[in-house]
Design a protein around this motif. Structure first.
Motif, mmCIF file in Angstrom:
data_model
loop_
_atom_site.group_PDB
_atom_site.id
_atom_site.type_symbol
_atom_site.label_atom_id
_atom_site.label_comp_id
_atom_site.label_asym_id
_atom_site.label_seq_id
_atom_site.Cartn_x
_atom_site.Cartn_y
_atom_site.Cartn_z
ATOM 1 N N GLY A 151 -1.291 9.800 -2.448
ATOM 2 C CA GLY A 151 -1.779 10.702 -3.308
ATOM 3 C C GLY A 151 -3.443 10.879 -3.117
ATOM 4 N N ILE A 152 -3.890 12.131 -3.476
ATOM 5 C CA ILE A 152 -5.444 11.962 -3.352
ATOM 6 C C ILE A 152 -6.053 11.956 -4.730
ATOM 7 C CG2 ILE A 152 -5.429 13.258 -1.202
ATOM 8 C CD1 ILE A 152 -6.403 15.539 -2.944
ATOM 9 N N GLN A 153 -5.259 12.112 -5.777
ATOM 10 C CA GLN A 153 -5.805 11.650 -7.155
ATOM 11 C C GLN A 153 -6.035 10.090 -7.475
ATOM 12 O OE1 GLN A 153 -6.878 14.210 -9.001
ATOM 13 N NE2 GLN A 153 -6.146 15.414 -7.757
ATOM 14 N N THR A 154 -7.014 9.732 -7.982
ATOM 15 C CA THR A 154 -7.114 8.283 -8.345
ATOM 16 C C THR A 154 -6.379 7.955 -9.547
ATOM 17 O OG1 THR A 154 -9.479 8.301 -7.512
ATOM 18 C CG2 THR A 154 -8.891 6.311 -8.540
ATOM 19 N N TYR A 155 -5.451 7.213 -9.350
ATOM 20 C CA TYR A 155 -4.608 6.439 -10.497
ATOM 21 C C TYR A 155 -4.974 4.821 -10.487
ATOM 22 C CZ TYR A 155 -2.806 11.075 -10.774
ATOM 23 O OH TYR A 155 -2.549 12.471 -10.803
ATOM 24 N N PRO A 156 -5.597 4.399 -11.372
ATOM 25 C CA PRO A 156 -5.898 2.921 -11.413
ATOM 26 C C PRO A 156 -4.572 2.268 -11.699
ATOM 27 C CG PRO A 156 -7.293 3.858 -12.855
ATOM 28 C CD PRO A 156 -6.563 4.881 -12.588
ATOM 29 N N PHE A 157 -4.382 1.115 -11.222
ATOM 30 C CA PHE A 157 -3.112 0.305 -11.210
ATOM 31 C C PHE A 157 -2.998 0.217 -12.763
ATOM 32 C CE2 PHE A 157 -4.199 -1.344 -7.249
ATOM 33 C CZ PHE A 157 -3.069 -1.315 -6.507
ATOM 34 N N ILE A 158 -1.759 0.777 -13.351
ATOM 35 C CA ILE A 158 -1.399 0.869 -14.838
ATOM 36 C C ILE A 158 -1.581 -0.776 -15.298
ATOM 37 C CG2 ILE A 158 0.441 1.120 -16.408
ATOM 38 C CD1 ILE A 158 1.528 3.042 -14.332
ATOM 39 N N ILE A 187 5.866 3.195 -12.707
ATOM 40 C CA ILE A 187 5.251 2.203 -12.990
ATOM 41 C C ILE A 187 5.785 0.828 -12.297
ATOM 42 C CG2 ILE A 187 7.263 1.787 -14.976
ATOM 43 C CD1 ILE A 187 4.638 0.690 -16.744
ATOM 44 N N TYR A 188 7.130 0.995 -11.842
ATOM 45 C CA TYR A 188 7.641 0.181 -11.143
ATOM 46 C C TYR A 188 6.780 -0.030 -9.699
ATOM 47 C CZ TYR A 188 10.875 -2.240 -7.769
ATOM 48 O OH TYR A 188 11.403 -3.089 -6.861
ATOM 49 N N ALA A 189 6.750 1.033 -9.074
ATOM 50 C CA ALA A 189 6.176 1.107 -7.817
ATOM 51 C C ALA A 189 4.634 0.602 -7.829
ATOM 52 C CB ALA A 189 6.123 2.607 -7.318
ATOM 53 N N ASP A 190 4.034 1.144 -8.938
ATOM 54 C CA ASP A 190 2.571 0.868 -9.330
ATOM 55 C C ASP A 190 2.345 -0.684 -9.380
ATOM 56 O OD1 ASP A 190 -0.101 2.374 -10.287
ATOM 57 O OD2 ASP A 190 0.168 0.339 -11.357
ATOM 58 N N PHE A 191 3.340 -1.383 -10.133
ATOM 59 C CA PHE A 191 3.142 -2.821 -10.403
ATOM 60 C C PHE A 191 3.690 -3.750 -9.075
ATOM 61 C CE2 PHE A 191 3.821 -6.131 -13.893
ATOM 62 C CZ PHE A 191 2.330 -6.941 -13.286
ATOM 63 N N TYR A 192 4.754 -3.215 -8.668
ATOM 64 C CA TYR A 192 5.330 -3.772 -7.579
ATOM 65 C C TYR A 192 4.383 -3.691 -6.370
ATOM 66 C CZ TYR A 192 9.250 -4.460 -4.112
ATOM 67 O OH TYR A 192 9.866 -4.811 -2.764
ATOM 68 N N LEU A 241 0.844 -1.175 0.126
ATOM 69 C CA LEU A 241 0.119 0.060 -0.030
ATOM 70 C C LEU A 241 1.021 1.036 -0.190
ATOM 71 C CD1 LEU A 241 -2.949 -0.995 2.511
ATOM 72 C CD2 LEU A 241 -3.015 -0.365 -0.044
ATOM 73 N N PHE A 242 1.883 1.289 0.855
ATOM 74 C CA PHE A 242 2.865 2.063 0.782
ATOM 75 C C PHE A 242 3.558 2.740 -0.594
ATOM 76 C CE2 PHE A 242 7.219 3.376 0.710
ATOM 77 C CZ PHE A 242 7.493 4.695 1.150
ATOM 78 N N ILE A 243 4.006 1.524 -1.304
ATOM 79 C CA ILE A 243 4.567 1.648 -2.486
ATOM 80 C C ILE A 243 3.537 2.337 -3.638
ATOM 81 C CG2 ILE A 243 5.758 0.415 -4.446
ATOM 82 C CD1 ILE A 243 6.242 -1.447 -2.330
ATOM 83 N N LYS A 244 2.305 1.809 -3.336
ATOM 84 C CA LYS A 244 1.240 2.188 -4.474
ATOM 85 C C LYS A 244 0.910 3.496 -4.148
ATOM 86 C CE LYS A 244 -2.089 2.591 -7.281
ATOM 87 N NZ LYS A 244 -1.982 3.177 -8.593
ATOM 88 N N MET A 245 0.483 3.704 -2.748
ATOM 89 C CA MET A 245 -0.234 5.064 -2.547
ATOM 90 C C MET A 245 0.888 6.048 -2.362
ATOM 91 S SD MET A 245 -3.056 3.486 -0.114
ATOM 92 C CE MET A 245 -3.923 4.911 0.394
ATOM 93 N N CYS A 246 1.846 6.181 -1.902
ATOM 94 C CA CYS A 246 2.743 7.238 -1.431
ATOM 95 C C CYS A 246 3.729 7.155 -2.677
ATOM 96 C CB CYS A 246 3.533 6.948 -0.313
ATOM 97 S SG CYS A 246 2.428 6.689 1.133
#
Lengths: 250, 468
Positions: free
Chosen positions: B457-464, B239-244, B199-204
């Protein structure tokens, strides 16, 4: 098992402590910026206006729109402010709807100067084209910032997508489904039973004359057929849909 | 359902409690219902596509086990055609229509084939590849066919990894689903550690870097050179943080149920070469292509020319798997080119140099730079946009008005992430955290929770990778 529950309990306590520490930091340094980014500035306007105004006017696009040819370019709220003896506070934002205002009204304190609240309801509250519009996602997000619990919790809720953030393509599908299936109360003799029927016929059979006799586009009729009738006439009030044929004749 | 959602944070504990309360023989029902619900949150009708894949491949597995020779081959072919056919229709139909129209236009004919309004079912490429691996393994007699359709359905639908992997093999995931899992403190603790870190990697990290990358690609050709590089590096890390992040949460959620899944990443940006990068990046997909494309084509046990052709084929297919656009194919081919360059450089006297620390460090920087530049093809909407971004990167753009300025709050979580990645190098987060004292461990959790609470982040970015 007990070890697990004990550790989960500890984790919950840790989370509460972290949030308790983070809340004042967030409220002091980041909250305003986040709310501004979410286009929720009226939350702060409301804070200041409720102590200096008698009337609070919660409006949407109708409080911004006028025609260039209008002799008076005042917004509705400005006009009320000018014409009445009361001090009117304007809390209007484009593309808002009643759901957002309901939340904001809870912020009006008992000791405020406000005696009257005006809330305008736009078509967004009634028809599928607006209810399932992609604008709904940012509005739902802004609404979270309007909640009354501690700001850090609101932020977490937004960050964890704790609002209706249905992707646009799925909203589109829902909208089209409702346009095709929502029943409307029209006389049996009326050919169109829903927006999709109407849209199809207008688009394909040119039923209501896109063109003038000289083959040029008839802007007014297109606007009437494709925007006003399609968007509003099928949805406003089932009891009043008999206005449709009259509108068409126009 | 998104992992970074309140919905999931309620859903997972409910499923876990029911999972451990139920007797083993009923758990498959719970997992099936839970996974179907998890997927239906995106768009319920598309569940039918998944059920169709399950039905076809389940029947194919049984059919192949009972037949030999041509009928067996035919069944495999039906399974491949069904899976790839579905994928082609939903993902590639409009791409092929464009290609046909372009070809017609090039020949001077009027090609007026129409696009279809198709929404790609989320994660379709992952399901089809996972399911296909099962039928291929059964065909090769390396895997026994599953007789219980419920377990097979759960193999395809298993909610932690159904939408973006890791792409698991039946021998691993399918077999684990059969094992009676008991409530185990370590499994839950490790699973939750992974979820927290993910969650930290994706959200922060990912969601904070997304606006920087978006700024670059929404102003192609009009960004200053320094800002272009900021945007390029931001996307590489995003992209790494999103997928990882997604994979880490998926592995964590699985671990909570006692299911161990394969690693999808092993610090790929610390790789000192392209070959090493691909051994660390999206491992489950790389190994899929290795096992079911590269090796059947002859692998490396062929002439150099043929080997190069095999590598090109694998990378081109890998690119095309990601998206129906020429840019993805070029992305794949660019990686193949880098792969060849490295291969032939290793045959020169440079090899001893790359074995020293400084050599590896230089190799790491070059690899990261090359991969970052090649990501342009992956991120750009088309070749024109890619060209404009390259022009900005190398200072030859016509205009350069936009400046990308990261804030301290965007960079701070990235710095924390890089420190963590360096600290856990060679391990998974939960192994690393578990090896320290209580004080260090809980301080780590507090830091991660604090970052999530304050800097996500408070913007919504779906998992790539959902789009693939």
């Amino acid at each position: 098992m007990w070890k697990l529950l004990y550790k989960l309990g500890l984790a919950a306590v840790l989370l509460i402590v972290v949030m308790a520490i983070a809340n004042p930091i967030y409220t002091r340094y980041f909250f305003k910026k986040d709310v501004g980014e979410a286009k929720g500035q009226i939350l702060f306007d409301l804070d200041s206006l409720q102590h200096v105004c008698d009337v609070l006017y919660f409006g949407e696009s109708s409080d911004f729109s006028y025609l260039e040819s209008d002799t008076c370019h005042y917004s509705i709220s400005e006009m009320i402010d000018t014409l009445s003896s009361k001090k009117v506070g304007r809390l209007s934002t484009h593309a808002q709807h009643a759901g957002s205002y309901l939340q904001l009204i809870k912020y009006i304190k008992p000791d405020s100067r406000v005696k009257t609240i005006v809330v305008t309801l736009n078509m967004r509250s009634f028809n599928a084209g607006w209810i399932y519009s992609k604008l709904e996602t940012p509005l739902m997000k802004t609404n979270v910032f309007y909640q009354t619990y501690p700001p850090i919790l609101r932020r977490i809720q937004v960050a964890l997508n704790g609002y209706d953030n249905t992707p646009d393509e799925f909203r589109q599908k829902k909208m089209k489904w409702h346009m095709a299936h929502d029943k409307i109360n029209v006389p049996d003799t009326f050919r169109y039973k829903n927006i999709t029927d109407w849209d199809f016929d207008v688009g394909n059979n040119n039923a209501y004359g896109y063109y003038n006799p000289d083959s040029s586009w008839n802007g007014s009729k297109i606007e009437l057929a494709c925007h006003f009738i399609k968007t509003y006439a099928f949805s406003i009030d089932v009891e009043k849909t008999h206005v449709l044929p009259t509108l068409i004749t126009l | 359902m998104l992992f970074n959602s309140l919905h999931f944070l309620v859903f997972l504990p409910v499923v876990l409690v029911l999972y451990y309360l139920l007797k083993h023989q009923y758990r498959w029902v719970l997992l099936f219902v839970a996974s179907s619900y998890f997927y239906s949150v995106f768009y319920p009708p598309y569940l039918l596509i998944l059920y169709a894949i399950i039905l076809v491949d389940y029947s194919a597995g049984l059919g192949m086990e009972r037949t030999t020779g041509f009928p067996r081959k035919l069944i495999l072919l039906v399974s491949i055609v069904a899976n790839i056919g579905l994928l082609s229709y939903f993902k590639y139909y409009n791409f092929f229509i464009d290609a046909a129209n372009d070809t017609y236009a090039a020949l001077g004919w009027e090609g007026n084939f129409k696009h279809l309004a198709i929404i790609l079912p989320i994660g379709l490429s992952f399901h089809t590849f996972q399911s296909l691996s099962y039928t291929i393994e059964v065909y090769w007699k390396r895997q026994k066919a599953e007789r219980h359709i419920g377990y097979f359905a759960n193999y395809v639908l298993f909610f932690p990894q159904m939408v973006a992997g890791p792409i698991e093999r039946y021998a691993s995931l399918g077999e684990q689903l059969h094992i009676k899992q008991v409530l185990n403190y370590d499994n839950i603790a490790n699973g939750l550690r992974l979820i927290l870190y993910g969650l930290f990697i994706k959200m922060c990290v990912a969601d904070n870097l997304a606006p920087l990358a978006n700024q670059l690609y929404s102003n192609p050709g009009n960004v200053t050179t320094a800002s272009t590089w900021i945007g390029l590096v931001a996307f590489a890390i995003q992209i790494y943080a999103d997928f990882y992040g997604y994979s880490t949460i998926a592995i964590g959620a699985g671990r909570c149920m006692g299911i161990k899944m394969m690693d999808n990443f092993r610090q790929p940006y610390f790789a000192t070469g392209i070959q090493s990068f691909w051994q660390r990046w999206h491992i489950s997909l790389s190994t899929w292509f290795r096992d079911y494309v590269y090796i059947p084509l002859g692998g490396s046990r062929v002439s150099t020319a043929r080997w190069m052709l095999n590598i090109l084929a694998v990378f081109a297919l890998s690119g095309f798997w990601h998206g129906a656009n020429y840019t993805f194919i070029i992305w794949g081919l660019a990686h193949a080119t880098l792969y060849f360059i490295e291969y032939f450089l290793h045959k020169t006297p440079l090899l001893p140099f790359t074995k020293t620390f400084s050599g590896r460090a230089i190799g790491g920087v070059i690899t990261f730079t090359a991969v970052t530049l090649v990501w342009v093809f992956f991120r750009a909407a088309d070749m024109t946009q890619a060209k404009l971004v390259f022009e900005s990167a190398f200072g030859i753009a016509q205009t350069a008005e936009v400046i990308i300025e990261p804030t301290l709050w965007q960079l701070l979580p990235v710095a924390v992430f890089i420190v963590f990645e360096a600290l856990i190098y060679g391990k998974r987060f939960e192994e690393w955290a578990g090896s320290y004292s209580v004080a260090i461990r809980w301080s780590t959790y507090a830091i991660l929770a604090f970052c999530i609470v304050l800097f996500s982040g408070i913007q919504t970015y779906p998992f790539i990778y959902f789009q693939f």
